[in-house]
Design a protein around this motif. Structure first.
Motif, PDB file in Angstrom:
ATOM      1  N   VAL A  50      -0.842   3.642   8.391  1.00  0.00           N
ATOM      2  CA  VAL A  50      -2.134   3.028   8.072  1.00  0.00           C
ATOM      3  C   VAL A  50      -2.418   3.112   6.572  1.00  0.00           C
ATOM      4  O   VAL A  50      -2.867   2.138   5.957  1.00  0.00           O
ATOM      5  CB  VAL A  50      -3.261   3.687   8.898  1.00  0.00           C
ATOM      6  CG1 VAL A  50      -4.627   3.287   8.381  1.00  0.00           C
ATOM      7  CG2 VAL A  50      -3.118   3.329  10.360  1.00  0.00           C
ATOM      8  N   VAL A  51      -2.125   4.255   5.965  1.00  0.00           N
ATOM      9  CA  VAL A  51      -2.327   4.393   4.516  1.00  0.00           C
ATOM     10  C   VAL A  51      -1.422   3.427   3.765  1.00  0.00           C
ATOM     11  O   VAL A  51      -1.849   2.765   2.815  1.00  0.00           O
ATOM     12  CB  VAL A  51      -2.086   5.851   4.064  1.00  0.00           C
ATOM     13  CG1 VAL A  51      -2.017   5.962   2.565  1.00  0.00           C
ATOM     14  CG2 VAL A  51      -3.192   6.749   4.613  1.00  0.00           C
ATOM     15  N   TRP A  52      -0.162   3.331   4.194  1.00  0.00           N
ATOM     16  CA  TRP A  52       0.777   2.420   3.532  1.00  0.00           C
ATOM     17  C   TRP A  52       0.307   0.966   3.653  1.00  0.00           C
ATOM     18  O   TRP A  52       0.363   0.209   2.688  1.00  0.00           O
ATOM     19  CB  TRP A  52       2.161   2.602   4.119  1.00  0.00           C
ATOM     20  CG  TRP A  52       3.186   1.692   3.523  1.00  0.00           C
ATOM     21  CD1 TRP A  52       3.693   1.731   2.248  1.00  0.00           C
ATOM     22  CD2 TRP A  52       3.802   0.573   4.166  1.00  0.00           C
ATOM     23  NE1 TRP A  52       4.596   0.723   2.066  1.00  0.00           N
ATOM     24  CE2 TRP A  52       4.693  -0.016   3.229  1.00  0.00           C
ATOM     25  CE3 TRP A  52       3.701   0.022   5.430  1.00  0.00           C
ATOM     26  CZ2 TRP A  52       5.455  -1.117   3.519  1.00  0.00           C
ATOM     27  CZ3 TRP A  52       4.478  -1.080   5.723  1.00  0.00           C
ATOM     28  CH2 TRP A  52       5.337  -1.642   4.796  1.00  0.00           C
ATOM     29  N   LEU A  53      -0.134   0.576   4.832  1.00  0.00           N
ATOM     30  CA  LEU A  53      -0.624  -0.801   5.020  1.00  0.00           C
ATOM     31  C   LEU A  53      -1.880  -1.053   4.184  1.00  0.00           C
ATOM     32  O   LEU A  53      -2.064  -2.156   3.651  1.00  0.00           O
ATOM     33  CB  LEU A  53      -0.889  -1.070   6.488  1.00  0.00           C
ATOM     34  CG  LEU A  53       0.342  -1.214   7.380  1.00  0.00           C
ATOM     35  CD1 LEU A  53      -0.062  -1.322   8.836  1.00  0.00           C
ATOM     36  CD2 LEU A  53       1.176  -2.388   6.959  1.00  0.00           C
ATOM     37  N   ALA A  54      -2.753  -0.055   4.082  1.00  0.00           N
ATOM     38  CA  ALA A  54      -3.961  -0.221   3.280  1.00  0.00           C
ATOM     39  C   ALA A  54      -3.614  -0.368   1.796  1.00  0.00           C
ATOM     40  O   ALA A  54      -4.208  -1.198   1.096  1.00  0.00           O
ATOM     41  CB  ALA A  54      -4.896   0.959   3.485  1.00  0.00           C
ATOM     42  N   ILE A  55      -2.654   0.401   1.339  1.00  0.00           N
ATOM     43  CA  ILE A  55      -2.246   0.314  -0.073  1.00  0.00           C
ATOM     44  C   ILE A  55      -1.550  -1.015  -0.334  1.00  0.00           C
ATOM     45  O   ILE A  55      -1.736  -1.631  -1.391  1.00  0.00           O
ATOM     46  CB  ILE A  55      -1.347   1.507  -0.433  1.00  0.00           C
ATOM     47  CG1 ILE A  55      -2.156   2.789  -0.464  1.00  0.00           C
ATOM     48  CG2 ILE A  55      -0.669   1.288  -1.786  1.00  0.00           C
ATOM     49  CD1 ILE A  55      -1.334   4.040  -0.633  1.00  0.00           C
ATOM     50  N   LYS A  56      -0.762  -1.465   0.630  1.00  0.00           N
ATOM     51  CA  LYS A  56      -0.038  -2.719   0.487  1.00  0.00           C
ATOM     52  C   LYS A  56      -0.998  -3.913   0.378  1.00  0.00           C
ATOM     53  O   LYS A  56      -0.698  -4.884  -0.309  1.00  0.00           O
ATOM     54  CB  LYS A  56       0.884  -2.886   1.681  1.00  0.00           C
ATOM     55  CG  LYS A  56       1.830  -4.028   1.609  1.00  0.00           C
ATOM     56  CD  LYS A  56       2.727  -4.011   2.831  1.00  0.00           C
ATOM     57  CE  LYS A  56       3.492  -5.302   2.943  1.00  0.00           C
ATOM     58  NZ  LYS A  56       4.294  -5.352   4.144  1.00  0.00           N
TER      59      LYS A  56
END
Length: 81
Positions: free
Chosen positions: A71-77
């Motif tokens: 979720v953090v990776w998708l939010a940063i992406k």
């Protein structure tokens, strides 16, 4: 839009830097306290569990951590550059 915050006033710049640092420290402190709470509970329950219960518990924690990281990776992406 013209932003004139801190121009000619080193105190305002210092105050802004301190405020941002405080916000980040509070955020990371919250994550640290949450992690310490989870690991403390895990450590307290560990001796009385069988190996199968330990495996299930570690699998759940790994799954939760993996979903959180995803979720953090998708939010940063999705953030604009």
């Amino acid at each position: 839009m013209i932003i004139n915050i801190g121009q000619g006033s080193p105190f305002e710049v210092l105050l802004g830097i301190v405020f941002v640092a405080l916000v980040f420290l509070i955020f990371f402190g919250t994550l640290f306290v949450f992690g310490a709470y989870v690991l403390g509970n895990l450590r307290d329950k560990w001796p009385e569990q069988t190996s199968q219960q330990r495996f299930i518990q570690m699998s759940k924690y790994s799954l939760y951590l993996g979903v959180f990281c995803l979720v953090v990776w998708l939010a940063i992406k999705q953030m604009p550059a």
